[in-house]
Design a protein around this motif. Structure first.
Motif, PDB file in Angstrom:
ATOM      1  N   TRP A  37      45.768 100.060 122.137  1.00 29.07           N
ATOM      2  CA  TRP A  37      46.020  98.992 123.117  1.00 29.07           C
ATOM      3  C   TRP A  37      45.255  97.702 122.859  1.00 29.07           C
ATOM      4  O   TRP A  37      45.634  96.647 123.350  1.00 29.07           O
ATOM      5  N   LEU A  38      44.182  97.768 122.072  1.00 25.23           N
ATOM      6  CA  LEU A  38      43.376  96.562 121.853  1.00 25.23           C
ATOM      7  C   LEU A  38      43.403  96.171 120.376  1.00 25.23           C
ATOM      8  O   LEU A  38      44.200  95.332 119.978  1.00 25.23           O
ATOM      9  N   MET A  39      42.548  96.781 119.577  1.00 20.81           N
ATOM     10  CA  MET A  39      42.488  96.501 118.145  1.00 20.81           C
ATOM     11  C   MET A  39      41.884  97.702 117.438  1.00 20.81           C
ATOM     12  O   MET A  39      41.304  98.581 118.067  1.00 20.81           O
ATOM     13  N   LYS A  40      41.986  97.717 116.119  1.00 21.40           N
ATOM     14  CA  LYS A  40      41.339  98.749 115.314  1.00 21.40           C
ATOM     15  C   LYS A  40      39.829  98.619 115.490  1.00 21.40           C
ATOM     16  O   LYS A  40      39.301  97.504 115.511  1.00 21.40           O
ATOM     17  N   THR A  41      39.133  99.771 115.586  1.00 22.23           N
ATOM     18  CA  THR A  41      37.702  99.687 115.855  1.00 22.23           C
ATOM     19  C   THR A  41      36.953 100.919 115.378  1.00 22.23           C
ATOM     20  O   THR A  41      37.539 101.980 115.163  1.00 22.23           O
ATOM     21  N   ASP A  42      35.633 100.750 115.235  1.00 22.01           N
ATOM     22  CA  ASP A  42      34.734 101.872 114.937  1.00 22.01           C
ATOM     23  C   ASP A  42      33.768 102.051 116.114  1.00 22.01           C
ATOM     24  O   ASP A  42      32.616 102.424 115.953  1.00 22.01           O
ATOM     25  N   PHE A  43      34.256 101.779 117.311  1.00 25.19           N
ATOM     26  CA  PHE A  43      33.457 101.827 118.538  1.00 25.19           C
ATOM     27  C   PHE A  43      32.868 103.212 118.810  1.00 25.19           C
ATOM     28  O   PHE A  43      33.509 104.229 118.562  1.00 25.19           O
ATOM     29  N   GLU A  44      31.650 103.225 119.307  1.00 24.04           N
ATOM     30  CA  GLU A  44      31.036 104.430 119.878  1.00 24.04           C
ATOM     31  C   GLU A  44      30.319 104.002 121.149  1.00 24.04           C
ATOM     32  O   GLU A  44      29.608 102.989 121.136  1.00 24.04           O
ATOM     33  N   PRO A  45      30.475 104.747 122.259  1.00 23.11           N
ATOM     34  CA  PRO A  45      29.858 104.350 123.530  1.00 23.11           C
ATOM     35  C   PRO A  45      28.367 104.681 123.572  1.00 23.11           C
ATOM     36  O   PRO A  45      27.927 105.590 124.256  1.00 23.11           O
ATOM     37  N   ALA A  46      27.570 103.929 122.801  1.00 18.40           N
ATOM     38  CA  ALA A  46      26.120 104.130 122.763  1.00 18.40           C
ATOM     39  C   ALA A  46      25.443 102.758 122.802  1.00 18.40           C
ATOM     40  O   ALA A  46      25.750 101.894 121.971  1.00 18.40           O
ATOM     41  N   GLN A 111      37.671  75.298 125.895  1.00 14.47           N
ATOM     42  CA  GLN A 111      38.848  75.430 126.757  1.00 14.47           C
ATOM     43  C   GLN A 111      39.958  76.221 126.081  1.00 14.47           C
ATOM     44  O   GLN A 111      40.600  77.061 126.708  1.00 14.47           O
ATOM     45  N   GLN A 112      40.183  75.981 124.794  1.00 16.80           N
ATOM     46  CA  GLN A 112      41.262  76.679 124.088  1.00 16.80           C
ATOM     47  C   GLN A 112      40.961  78.172 124.021  1.00 16.80           C
ATOM     48  O   GLN A 112      41.832  79.008 124.261  1.00 16.80           O
ATOM     49  N   ALA A 113      39.719  78.539 123.712  1.00 17.27           N
ATOM     50  CA  ALA A 113      39.342  79.954 123.657  1.00 17.27           C
ATOM     51  C   ALA A 113      39.461  80.588 125.042  1.00 17.27           C
ATOM     52  O   ALA A 113      39.912  81.729 125.176  1.00 17.27           O
ATOM     53  N   TYR A 114      39.073  79.832 126.077  1.00 13.93           N
ATOM     54  CA  TYR A 114      39.139  80.330 127.456  1.00 13.93           C
ATOM     55  C   TYR A 114      40.589  80.638 127.853  1.00 13.93           C
ATOM     56  O   TYR A 114      40.891  81.715 128.357  1.00 13.93           O
ATOM     57  N   GLN A 115      41.477  79.687 127.579  1.00  9.38           N
ATOM     58  CA  GLN A 115      42.888  79.895 127.916  1.00  9.38           C
ATOM     59  C   GLN A 115      43.491  81.012 127.072  1.00  9.38           C
ATOM     60  O   GLN A 115      44.264  81.834 127.570  1.00  9.38           O
ATOM     61  N   GLY A 116      43.132  81.066 125.792  1.00  9.60           N
ATOM     62  CA  GLY A 116      43.640  82.111 124.913  1.00  9.60           C
ATOM     63  C   GLY A 116      43.197  83.490 125.369  1.00  9.60           C
ATOM     64  O   GLY A 116      43.967  84.455 125.336  1.00  9.60           O
ATOM     65  N   ALA A 117      41.939  83.586 125.823  1.00 11.24           N
ATOM     66  CA  ALA A 117      41.428  84.875 126.300  1.00 11.24           C
ATOM     67  C   ALA A 117      42.171  85.313 127.557  1.00 11.24           C
ATOM     68  O   ALA A 117      42.506  86.486 127.707  1.00 11.24           O
ATOM     69  N   GLY A 118      42.429  84.374 128.458  1.00 17.19           N
ATOM     70  CA  GLY A 118      43.159  84.717 129.676  1.00 17.19           C
ATOM     71  C   GLY A 118      44.527  85.292 129.349  1.00 17.19           C
ATOM     72  O   GLY A 118      44.931  86.327 129.886  1.00 17.19           O
ATOM     73  N   PHE A 119      45.220  84.652 128.417  1.00 17.39           N
ATOM     74  CA  PHE A 119      46.535  85.136 127.995  1.00 17.39           C
ATOM     75  C   PHE A 119      46.400  86.473 127.268  1.00 17.39           C
ATOM     76  O   PHE A 119      47.136  87.422 127.537  1.00 17.39           O
ATOM     77  N   TRP A 121      44.008  88.813 127.299  1.00 12.26           N
ATOM     78  CA  TRP A 121      43.606  89.973 128.101  1.00 12.26           C
ATOM     79  C   TRP A 121      44.736  90.464 128.980  1.00 12.26           C
ATOM     80  O   TRP A 121      44.882  91.668 129.181  1.00 12.26           O
ATOM     81  N   ARG A 122      45.558  89.567 129.504  1.00 16.45           N
ATOM     82  CA  ARG A 122      46.705  90.025 130.309  1.00 16.45           C
ATOM     83  C   ARG A 122      47.660  90.852 129.446  1.00 16.45           C
ATOM     84  O   ARG A 122      48.194  91.865 129.884  1.00 16.45           O
ATOM     85  N   ARG A 123      47.834  90.433 128.202  1.00 18.22           N
ATOM     86  CA  ARG A 123      48.681  91.186 127.277  1.00 18.22           C
ATOM     87  C   ARG A 123      48.049  92.549 126.955  1.00 18.22           C
ATOM     88  O   ARG A 123      48.727  93.570 126.948  1.00 18.22           O
ATOM     89  N   PHE A 124      46.729  92.546 126.681  1.00 16.30           N
ATOM     90  CA  PHE A 124      46.032  93.799 126.385  1.00 16.30           C
ATOM     91  C   PHE A 124      46.124  94.765 127.565  1.00 16.30           C
ATOM     92  O   PHE A 124      46.311  95.964 127.386  1.00 16.30           O
ATOM     93  N   PHE A 125      45.998  94.239 128.787  1.00 16.16           N
ATOM     94  CA  PHE A 125      46.099  95.094 129.972  1.00 16.16           C
ATOM     95  C   PHE A 125      47.471  95.737 130.054  1.00 16.16           C
ATOM     96  O   PHE A 125      47.592  96.897 130.433  1.00 16.16           O
ATOM     97  N   GLY A 126      48.517  94.995 129.708  1.00 21.03           N
ATOM     98  CA  GLY A 126      49.863  95.564 129.696  1.00 21.03           C
ATOM     99  C   GLY A 126      49.947  96.729 128.720  1.00 21.03           C
ATOM    100  O   GLY A 126      50.504  97.791 129.035  1.00 21.03           O
ATOM    101  N   SER A 127      49.353  96.553 127.536  1.00 16.86           N
ATOM    102  CA  SER A 127      49.349  97.625 126.530  1.00 16.86           C
ATOM    103  C   SER A 127      48.515  98.812 127.005  1.00 16.86           C
ATOM    104  O   SER A 127      48.874  99.969 126.770  1.00 16.86           O
ATOM    105  N   LEU A 128      47.398  98.531 127.687  1.00 17.07           N
ATOM    106  CA  LEU A 128      46.549  99.600 128.216  1.00 17.07           C
ATOM    107  C   LEU A 128      47.306 100.417 129.264  1.00 17.07           C
ATOM    108  O   LEU A 128      47.271 101.655 129.252  1.00 17.07           O
ATOM    109  N   GLU A 129      48.023  99.728 130.152  1.00 14.04           N
ATOM    110  CA  GLU A 129      48.787 100.435 131.190  1.00 14.04           C
ATOM    111  C   GLU A 129      49.873 101.317 130.566  1.00 14.04           C
ATOM    112  O   GLU A 129      50.108 102.440 131.021  1.00 14.04           O
ATOM    113  N   GLN A 130      50.520 100.824 129.507  1.00 12.71           N
ATOM    114  CA  GLN A 130      51.537 101.629 128.819  1.00 12.71           C
ATOM    115  C   GLN A 130      50.902 102.861 128.170  1.00 12.71           C
ATOM    116  O   GLN A 130      51.451 103.967 128.237  1.00 12.71           O
TER     117      GLN A 130
END
Length: 140
Positions: A37-46, A111-119, A121-130
């Motif tokens: 839903w977001l991106m490829k990652t090597d995340f660990e919750p630590a 401002q451009q990064a702020y507006q881009g993030a708003g757009f 994250w809404r898209r990422f949330f849609g993918s997360l809900e799916q």
């Protein structure tokens, strides 16, 4: 209202999801699910753990700041000159979870990064809900 150069803004996205916090937490913290839903990652919750998110457009350097299982997750989000913090807060509500994502640290000249993030994250949330819908109700 004047905006001092030291002031920053946040992007906040909030959703009520018909899934328990444990299931939403899995989608936020398990790398194979984050990939979907977001991106490829090597995340660990630590706390203190560094990780990278990789998209078609480039990558994000991150470091885990806080981990409170099923309640709160926070990490830095540094990409293309933006140094910010993403915080996820999960609150149990009747029949599901209220999920709030706040990305803080946008300067007035971003401002451009702020507006881009708003757009974005809404898209990422849609993918997360799916993804959550596909995971099935037995996935706790």
């Amino acid at each position: 209202m004047s905006e001092a150069s030291s002031e920053t803004r946040s992007v906040v996205v909030e959703r009520e999801l018909p899934h328990p916090p444990q299931k939403v937490w899995r989608a936020l913290t398990e790398p194979h699910l984050i990939d979907e839903w977001l991106m490829k990652t090597d995340f660990e919750p630590a706390a203190g753990r560094r990780f990278t998110l990789r998209g078609d457009w480039g990558s994000v350097d991150c470091r885990v700041l806080a981990v409170e299982p099923h309640r709160r997750l926070s990490y830095t989000w540094d990409a293309m000159g933006l140094e910010s913090v993403v915080t996820w807060t999960l609150t149990p509500v009747g029949g599901g979870t209220r999920l709030v994502m706040e990305q803080s640290g946008f300067r007035a000249d971003q401002q451009q990064a702020y507006q881009g993030a708003g757009f974005g994250w809404r898209r990422f949330f849609g993918s997360l809900e799916q993804l959550l819908a596909r995971m099935g109700e037995d996935a706790q």
